[in-house]
Design an enzyme around this catalytic site. Structure first.
Site, PDB file in Angstrom:
ATOM      1  N   ILE A 199      -0.415  -7.079   9.664  1.00 24.55           N
ATOM      2  CA  ILE A 199      -0.209  -8.466   9.279  1.00 24.55           C
ATOM      3  C   ILE A 199      -1.313  -9.343   9.885  1.00 24.55           C
ATOM      4  CG2 ILE A 199       1.268  -9.280  11.190  1.00 24.55           C
ATOM      5  CD1 ILE A 199       3.135 -10.455   8.989  1.00 24.55           C
ATOM      6  N   GLN A 231       2.228  -2.036   5.543  1.00 22.11           N
ATOM      7  CA  GLN A 231       2.555  -0.629   5.804  1.00 22.11           C
ATOM      8  C   GLN A 231       3.028  -0.438   7.247  1.00 22.11           C
ATOM      9  OE1 GLN A 231      -0.463   2.720   5.320  1.00 22.11           O
ATOM     10  NE2 GLN A 231       0.827   2.825   3.508  1.00 22.11           N
ATOM     11  N   GLU A 256      -4.639  -6.591   2.787  1.00 25.60           N
ATOM     12  CA  GLU A 256      -3.467  -7.385   3.168  1.00 25.60           C
ATOM     13  C   GLU A 256      -3.602  -8.844   2.738  1.00 25.60           C
ATOM     14  OE1 GLU A 256      -4.790  -5.070   5.122  1.00 25.60           O
ATOM     15  OE2 GLU A 256      -3.118  -3.663   5.336  1.00 25.60           O
ATOM     16  N   HIS A 302       0.166   0.713  15.719  1.00 24.14           N
ATOM     17  CA  HIS A 302       1.318   1.074  14.891  1.00 24.14           C
ATOM     18  C   HIS A 302       2.625   0.859  15.648  1.00 24.14           C
ATOM     19  CE1 HIS A 302      -2.003   3.141  12.920  1.00 24.14           C
ATOM     20  NE2 HIS A 302      -1.266   3.223  11.837  1.00 24.14           N
ATOM     21  N   GLU A 347       0.842  -1.194   0.000  1.00 24.91           N
ATOM     22  CA  GLU A 347       0.000   0.000   0.000  1.00 24.91           C
ATOM     23  C   GLU A 347       0.881   1.250   0.000  1.00 24.91           C
ATOM     24  OE1 GLU A 347      -2.153  -0.940   3.566  1.00 24.91           O
ATOM     25  OE2 GLU A 347      -2.897  -2.792   2.657  1.00 24.91           O
TER      26      GLU A 347
END
Lengths: 324, 406
Positions: free
Chosen positions: A87, A82, A60, A127, A29
């Site tokens: 995942i 990204q 994904e 993140h 992405e």
């Protein structure tokens, strides 16, 4: 040659592998025109074109699935997550399709799934994660997690050339914070080999990724106090380099495992079991671990700093262990 | 649904060969049920009774070199694509001579080098992105292949189905997805999967071509599949075919399917695909009794030989369980390039990394389906399509190899 950051080392590995072999291509992405959320693939679309640097939908499962299909025809796709947290969206594809393909019906899956992992950048719960152990528990995958620019480049090249699926974790805290001079010539770092970053006689600190640097910092402090800690960087988590771990523990008789991953089910537990099975009689103290808390990664800086291991905590645990 | 096609659609040889596969699929299924009752099958047995025309007719539309990824009920597709009854028998009997050497069962097997068959997994939907990748890789390498896979009505409820269809559509991948609407997902009727009369309508969301076909009409299935395969091969993007049929048994042998209304079985039994194809052959005088008897005799002979082979095959040695997790020095799949590699290498591969945005997304431009729009200059598809067109001008698309060449 000027020193190269961990992030540039990754980009160099991609460029050199794509220059070497047209079967290598990238999917992910925002990796093309934009060059990736962290710019790991900046300039690659311009160099290699639309067919080799493919901007995908936010899918994904489709990214990993398509990589699998490509690999069945002899291509060597590198799929970017990204953020490695995402995942989880393709967990089924990786654990059921990818990991079992060769065992079930003899079809190798030479793909690489890479992406930024780890905390320390205030990225909060989605993140910042270290989801490596979901995959270390999955036979058929290889899991690598480099700590230096040299290893990042050498291991990524090995991953692309490997005939098995490799999950390549990159620590985003290290992306632009560390740099070193790299060889001009093509080199690889073998998957499955740990390395002793600092020799020492009093205890072994076994760790990986960003915690290698925190452990080395702790070891410097300990050395000033007369405690010589050996720091072992695992580099690959699956397959685990058992020999290097056991040899180090035989030398020092004490083991401290450090990881940024959460505590329960982290690799420290596996290593502790391994050492008690194989080197129990060499131990002169309990096996200790320093890890993150068993919580999601919190956002606000004081919370995240409390959550993450650091050099001071590693040194404290090492001092305690050295007293045995 | 379309009416019976003109008889000249099939050559005499094709007509007989199709009957061979239809009858073989049915007879192999019947034999497997007998083996199950004799306790010779390990684990579950998943039948394809009633779904033979969809499996056979769709796979028959493919050419040499094309790739398939069947589901467990697509026994007919595996047979058409070159696998033998013994492969399926030994899989179900968990013998070391099976394609997976006993590592996996049922129709969970495949082969990358010879048959170009990708094994399914039990998690439905995952094959669609995988076959999208197969189709994209074929195009990337300059091969003129089509990838075909199957999905049930229930499987379309998964996220993987959506991600795969959408990515294939965006990429205009040469992919044909056969959506086999067999009315039941285990015990759940189709109207509890989605409130759609025709599941082919799902294609509208991806801006791709779709068909609905009577899945029990072999000739109609073949006709639609050939059209779809040709379209995909020519670079017009993925195609979704909904084939309506009926799973005439339970989910597996353990399941008596008491949840299915008896009248529903009767309705579909009257539309049995094998009987319908026999009627078609009779009606159009495409065979005689002698030819029919010869096919039956051939099937009987082959099944007997394969059964003997399977029953005499040993189970795998226990230690085999430890082998093959990783590919260490295993055979390597080499990319088969059919285009100059330097097109993909700098400096030839170099492009200006900019998007071309049409209409800036304004409302007044109307909402044409994505597939009808001119591909933006900066899409990954563009260069591939340009490449394909460019090659076409110089080199005619190779006609599909005859089935008999196998």
């Amino acid at each position: 040659m000027p020193p190269v950051t961990y992030l540039d080392a990754i980009r160099q590995a991609l460029v050199e592998e794509m220059d070497r072999d047209p079967a290598v291509l990238l999917m992910g992405e925002d990796i093309g025109v934009y060059g990736g959320a962290f710019k790991a693939t900046a300039g690659l679309l311009e160099r290699f074109g639309w067919e080799r640097v493919i901007d995908t939908p936010i899918s994904e499962t489709a990214i990993v699935g398509a990589a699998v299909g490509m690999s069945y025809l002899g291509l060597r796709p590198v799929a970017e997550m990204q953020f490695i947290d995402f995942i989880a969206c393709t967990f089924n594809q990786i654990t059921n399709f990818v990991a079992k393909s060769h065992y079930r019906w003899g079809a190798p899956v030479p793909i690489v799934i890479r992406g930024p992992a780890g905390g320390g950048v205030h990225g909060s719960a989605f993140h910042s994660a270290n989801p490596e152990m979901y995959f270390v528990h999955t036979p058929g995958l290889k899991v690598v997690y480099p700590a230096t620019a040299y290893d990042a480049k050498g291991l990524l090249k090995s991953a692309i050339r490997d005939n098995n699926p490799v999950l390549f974790f990159e620590h985003k805290f290290l992306y632009r914070r560390i740099k070193e001079e790299l060889p001009e010539k093509d080199y690889t770092v073998p998957i499955g080999q740990a390395i002793v970053r600092r020799p020492g006689r009093d205890l072994s600190i076994v760790t990986y990724a960003a915690m290698v640097h925190a452990s080395l910092e702790a070891a410097e402090q300990l050395a000033r106090e007369g405690i010589e800690a050996e720091v072992v960087d695992l580099r690959t988590l699956l397959p685990l380099d058992r020999e290097t771990i056991i040899e180090s523990v035989r030398r020092t008789s004490k083991l401290l495992v450090v990881h940024e991953d959460t505590r329960t089910g982290g690799i420290a537990g596996e290593i502790a079991a391994l050492v008690t099975e194989s080197a129990f009689e060499d131990l002169d103290g309990p096996i200790r671990r320093v890890t993150s808390l068993d919580t999601p990664v919190p956002f606000s800086p004081p919370l995240e700093e409390h959550f993450l291991p650091n050099a001071a905590r590693i040194a404290e645990a090492a001092r305690d262990l050295a007293r045995y | 649904m379309k009416s019976d096609p003109a008889p000249q659609e099939l050559t005499h040889e094709e007509a007989l060969e199709l009957y061979y596969y239809m009858r073989l699929n049915r007879s192999l299924d019947e034999l497997l049920v007998r083996l199950f009752r004799q306790n010779k099958i390990v684990g579950g047995l998943y039948g394809s009774l009633g779904q033979e025309a969809t499996s056979v007719g769709t796979a028959y539309a493919l050419a040499e070199g094309d790739w398939i990824a069947p589901l467990i009920r697509n026994v007919g597709s595996l047979l058409v694509h070159g696998y033998k009854p013994r492969d399926i028998m030994t899989q179900y009997m968990a013998r070391v001579t099976s394609p997976t050497q006993g590592k996996d069962g049922t129709c969970h097997f495949g082969d990358l080098k010879t048959h170009h068959v990708v094994s399914p997994i039990s998690m439905l939907g995952d094959l669609i992105p995988v076959m999208t990748g197969v189709a994209m890789a074929g195009r990337y390498l300059g091969q003129k292949i089509v990838a075909m896979t199957w999905i049930g009505d229930g499987g379309t409820s998964t996220g993987a189905f959506h991600e795969g269809m959408n990515f294939a559509a965006v990429q205009r991948a040469p992919l044909v997805v056969v959506l086999e609407n067999n009315q039941w997902a285990y015990s759940t009727p189709v109207n509890r999967q989605a409130p759609l009369r025709d599941f082919a309508d799902r294609a509208r969301a991806y801006g791709i071509t779709s068909y609905t076909v009577d899945g029990n009409d072999l000739v109609a299935v073949l006709r639609i599949a050939r059209e779809a395969v040709d379209s995909a091969r020519q670079g017009h993007g993925p195609v979704l075919i909904e084939a309506k049929n009926m799973r005439m048994l339970g989910h597996a042998q353990h399941d008596p399917a008491e949840y299915v209304p008896r009248e529903m079985f009767e309705y579909w039994k009257a539309r049995d695909p094998l009987s319908r194809y026999e009627n078609y052959l009779n009606q159009h005088k495409l065979w005689d009794e002698k030819e029919k008897a010869a096919i039956h005799a051939r099937i009987e002979r082959e099944l007997a030989a394969d059964l003997e082979f399977a029953e005499n095959s040993p189970f795998p040695p226990p230690e085999l369980a430890e082998e093959g997790v990783y590919c260490n020095g295993c055979h390597i799949i080499e990319a088969q390039w059919r285009r100059p590699k330097d097109e993909l290498m700098p400096p030839k591969s170099s492009v200006k990394p900019e998007w071309t945005i049409e209409n800036f997304g304004a409302m007044e431009t109307g909402a044409a389906p994505a597939a009808d729009r001119t591909q933006p200059q900066g899409s990954a598809v563009e260069s591939a399509i340009v490449h394909a067109t460019h090659t076409d001008r110089k080199r005619k698309i190779t006609a599909p190899a005859s089935r008999r060449a196998r």
